[in-house]
Design a protein around this motif. Structure first.
Motif, PDB file in Angstrom:
ATOM      1  N   GLY A 318       0.797  -1.217   0.000  1.00 55.46           N
ATOM      2  CA  GLY A 318       0.000   0.000   0.000  1.00 55.46           C
ATOM      3  C   GLY A 318       0.823   1.259   0.000  1.00 55.46           C
ATOM      4  O   GLY A 318       0.341   2.337   0.372  1.00 55.46           O
ATOM      5  N   VAL A 322      -2.112   3.619   1.187  1.00 55.46           N
ATOM      6  CA  VAL A 322      -2.569   3.595   2.582  1.00 55.46           C
ATOM      7  C   VAL A 322      -1.470   4.016   3.546  1.00 55.46           C
ATOM      8  O   VAL A 322      -1.718   4.133   4.738  1.00 55.46           O
ATOM      9  CB  VAL A 322      -3.099   2.198   2.974  1.00 55.46           C
ATOM     10  N   THR A 389      -3.530  -4.842   3.390  1.00 55.66           N
ATOM     11  CA  THR A 389      -3.932  -3.616   2.700  1.00 55.66           C
ATOM     12  C   THR A 389      -5.416  -3.622   2.378  1.00 55.66           C
ATOM     13  O   THR A 389      -6.125  -2.625   2.589  1.00 55.66           O
ATOM     14  CB  THR A 389      -3.113  -3.445   1.408  1.00 55.66           C
ATOM     15  N   LEU A 393      -8.399  -1.034   3.779  1.00 55.13           N
ATOM     16  CA  LEU A 393      -9.253  -0.277   2.867  1.00 55.13           C
ATOM     17  C   LEU A 393     -10.734  -0.588   3.094  1.00 55.13           C
ATOM     18  O   LEU A 393     -11.597   0.283   2.921  1.00 55.13           O
ATOM     19  CB  LEU A 393      -8.869  -0.583   1.417  1.00 55.13           C
ATOM     20  N   SER A 398     -12.678   3.001   1.675  1.00 53.81           N
ATOM     21  CA  SER A 398     -12.091   3.722   0.541  1.00 53.81           C
ATOM     22  C   SER A 398     -12.408   2.933  -0.726  1.00 53.81           C
ATOM     23  O   SER A 398     -11.640   2.068  -1.152  1.00 53.81           O
ATOM     24  CB  SER A 398     -10.577   3.876   0.726  1.00 53.81           C
ATOM     25  N   LYS A 401      -9.923   3.024  -3.902  1.00 56.26           N
ATOM     26  CA  LYS A 401      -8.682   2.303  -3.634  1.00 56.26           C
ATOM     27  C   LYS A 401      -8.935   0.806  -3.481  1.00 56.26           C
ATOM     28  O   LYS A 401      -8.139  -0.023  -3.932  1.00 56.26           O
ATOM     29  CB  LYS A 401      -8.022   2.848  -2.375  1.00 56.26           C
ATOM     30  N   LEU A 402     -10.047   0.456  -2.856  1.00 51.46           N
ATOM     31  CA  LEU A 402     -10.386  -0.952  -2.657  1.00 51.46           C
ATOM     32  C   LEU A 402     -10.593  -1.657  -3.997  1.00 51.46           C
ATOM     33  O   LEU A 402     -10.123  -2.775  -4.206  1.00 51.46           O
ATOM     34  CB  LEU A 402     -11.647  -1.062  -1.802  1.00 51.46           C
ATOM     35  N   THR A 479      -8.518  10.167   5.023  1.00 54.03           N
ATOM     36  CA  THR A 479      -9.114   8.835   5.062  1.00 54.03           C
ATOM     37  C   THR A 479      -8.794   8.108   6.358  1.00 54.03           C
ATOM     38  O   THR A 479      -9.205   6.980   6.556  1.00 54.03           O
ATOM     39  CB  THR A 479      -8.598   7.988   3.887  1.00 54.03           C
ATOM     40  N   ASP A 481      -5.696   7.340   7.345  1.00 55.04           N
ATOM     41  CA  ASP A 481      -4.536   6.473   7.206  1.00 55.04           C
ATOM     42  C   ASP A 481      -3.544   6.759   8.318  1.00 55.04           C
ATOM     43  O   ASP A 481      -3.392   7.875   8.787  1.00 55.04           O
ATOM     44  CB  ASP A 481      -3.845   6.708   5.855  1.00 55.04           C
TER      45      ASP A 481
END
Length: 532
Positions: A318, A322, A389, A393, A398, A401-402, A479, A481
């Motif tokens: 990630g 991430v 990762t 997510l 997200s 991104k997922l 997000t 992170d």
């Protein structure tokens, strides 16, 4: 007789089989290119005879040449042959003194060229005998000449298997083989053996060289298709690099640090394929592998393999999506990369600067195992990181991104399944073809791995292509992170997002502060009214 050179069912043959492997391992250093050089090599005892393996290659049949070739081309162009040059046999002084000076023939060494499909014609199987050499009993029957290797000629081609004899004269310690060129008119896998049956010649050494040539050049049969393949792969990497470069330039203000790593892998791939093509082209035209180009090709190949695996690993972790940095595990990732590069470089050097015989030796097994174990470590670490990762997510919801990582995971899982299936096929191929009879298809095995690496790189290029909105895939503190690890943020875009977030928080604080002041002001007015 089971002719692979050996029969592994009896103890003597098993001992010879092990001796043959040891000899072959020892010859890896002394043989190079399609020019097989022999530097005072010893003969190996086997079944009351002594033999030296002079080489084996897949050779295509000679073909007719259109047009009028020049005088220089006449002897080579379109011809396939094996040429013996400066072959000299040297026996021991004790052996030479056992004979009379005036005797014309005091020992015979035979050079035997056999196509692999005719291997059963070497030995006395056609005479219902397990002997490899002609014995007095067989000689009495007129079936062979005493002291010669038993060979049954092919009725369709009486000159094959090809036998050439060189005799020692009187008490001479050396015998010179005539310069001979054997034309190849049938496509097949050919083996060359130097043999003698006289036990008094024990200790004889051989020096000189043989030159093996295909109609289109000196590349061994199973390597010649790879030259065309590397040329096509050079063009493929050039196209991929051009498309990537155009997008990179178009969105250069929004590129991520990850894009620079992808660019490096593409550049390494282009250099690797181009170097291998020029190395094979030079090899094909001269018959010798240029040390400089080969070393550069091997080094770029090892570098590209290492950087490609590191790219897959950091993407799976990630990096830039991430987390802004790898933090404390950076040193572990780099250490794994350095070890893999060293192991891969050593294996490539042995494969490409050692023997060019068209059958694989088991000497490099101790170099293959470390690379295989390190590849397994990469695979386990990659999928373990991908799992973590994806879990992060999903928790943070997200979605963009997922979806990106799900596509990447599916592509990676599919490539692993295909790789496992191909490894199974490769093991089956090698187990069922110990004598390289399927040499014309052998080039597909290394070509597959090159193609798979290219496809995976293309998938990453598509998924992480530069765009006008890269921040949807970039690391962002909004997000939630984690930012526990030390390091520099991935991109300027990420810094911009962080700055924007800070500004928004400051505005919220101002609004809250203003609202608080307003409420406090109202409370003070109410208290004053009550007093009045």
């Amino acid at each position: 007789m089971n002719w692979r050179g050996v029969s592994v069912r009896d103890p003597k043959s098993l001992g010879f089989f092990l001796g043959f492997l040891l000899f072959y391992c020892n010859s890896l250093i002394s043989v190079g290119a399609s020019i097989h050089e022999y530097k005072n090599e010893a003969f190996t005892p086997q079944m009351k005879s002594f033999f030296f393996h002079g080489g084996s290659e897949g050779l295509y049949a000679s073909k007719a040449v259109a047009g009028k070739p020049s005088s220089e081309e006449k002897s080579y162009r379109g011809r396939s042959f094996i040429r013996f040059e400066s072959i000299t046999f040297r026996r021991t002084k004790e052996s030479s003194l056992k004979h009379n000076e005036i005797q014309p023939n005091t020992g015979v060494v035979e050079a035997i060229i056999v196509e692999v499909k005719d291997r059963e014609r070497i030995g006395g199987s056609y005479l219902n005998s397990d002997e490899l050499c002609c014995t007095p009993e067989l000689a009495k029957g007129g079936s062979c000449k005493l002291g010669e290797v038993l060979i049954q000629q092919n009725p369709d081609n009486p000159e094959w298997p090809k036998r050439t004899q060189t005799s020692f004269a009187g008490q001479n310690e050396e015998a010179q083989m005539i310069t001979l060129t054997v034309d190849i008119n049938s496509t097949g896998m050919y083996y060359l053996y130097f043999m003698f049956c006289d036990p008094q010649l024990e200790g004889t050494l051989i020096r000189g060289r043989t030159v093996w040539r295909n109609p289109d050049g000196y590349l061994p049969g199973k390597m010649s298709p790879l030259m065309t393949f590397y040329g096509l792969m050079s063009l493929a990497y050039l196209v991929l690099g051009l498309v990537w470069f155009l997008r990179f330039v178009r969105f250069w203000k929004d590129v991520l640090q990850l894009h620079y790593y992808i660019t490096a892998v593409i550049a390494l791939g282009m250099c690797e394929m181009a170097l291998w093509y020029f190395e094979y082209a030079n090899f094909n035209s001269t018959g010798s592998r240029p040390m400089g180009i080969t070393m550069w090709a091997v080094t770029f190949s090892a570098m590209k393999k290492t950087v490609s695996r590191l790219l897959l690993l950091v993407v799976s972790m990630g990096f830039g999506v991430v987390k802004p940095t790898l933090g404390g595990i950076t040193s572990k990732v780099l250490l794994l990369g350095i070890i893999y590069f060293a192991a891969s470089e050593a294996l490539e050097l042995v494969e490409h600067l050692g023997s060019i015989n068209d059958f694989s030796g088991k000497a490099k097994l101790f170099l293959v195992l470390p690379v295989a174990l390190l590849d397994a470590c990469f695979i386990l670490w990659i999928f373990s990181s991908l799992s973590k990762t994806l879990e992060k997510l999903q928790i943070r919801k997200s979605l963009a991104k997922l979806e990106l990582y799900r596509k990447f995971t599916n592509a990676l899982a599919l490539s692993v399944l295909v790789s496992v299936a191909w490894i199974g096929y490769e093991l089956y191929f090698n187990a069922t073809d110990p004598l390289s009879e399927l040499w014309q298809r052998a080039w597909i095995i290394p070509a597959f791995w090159t193609m798979l690496a290219y496809v995976l790189l293309a998938v990453i290029c598509v998924l992480w292509a530069p765009s006008h909105n890269p921040t949807r895939y970039a690391y962002s503190e909004e997000t939630g992170d984690d930012f526990d690890e030390e390091g520099v943020p991935l991109t300027g875009s990420a810094m911009k997002i962080t700055a924007d977030t800070t500004t928004k928080l400051e505005r919220k604080e101002r609004k809250v502060s203003t609202a608080s002041d307003h409420v406090l002001g109202l409370e003070e007015d109410i208290e004053e009214d009550k007093r009045e």
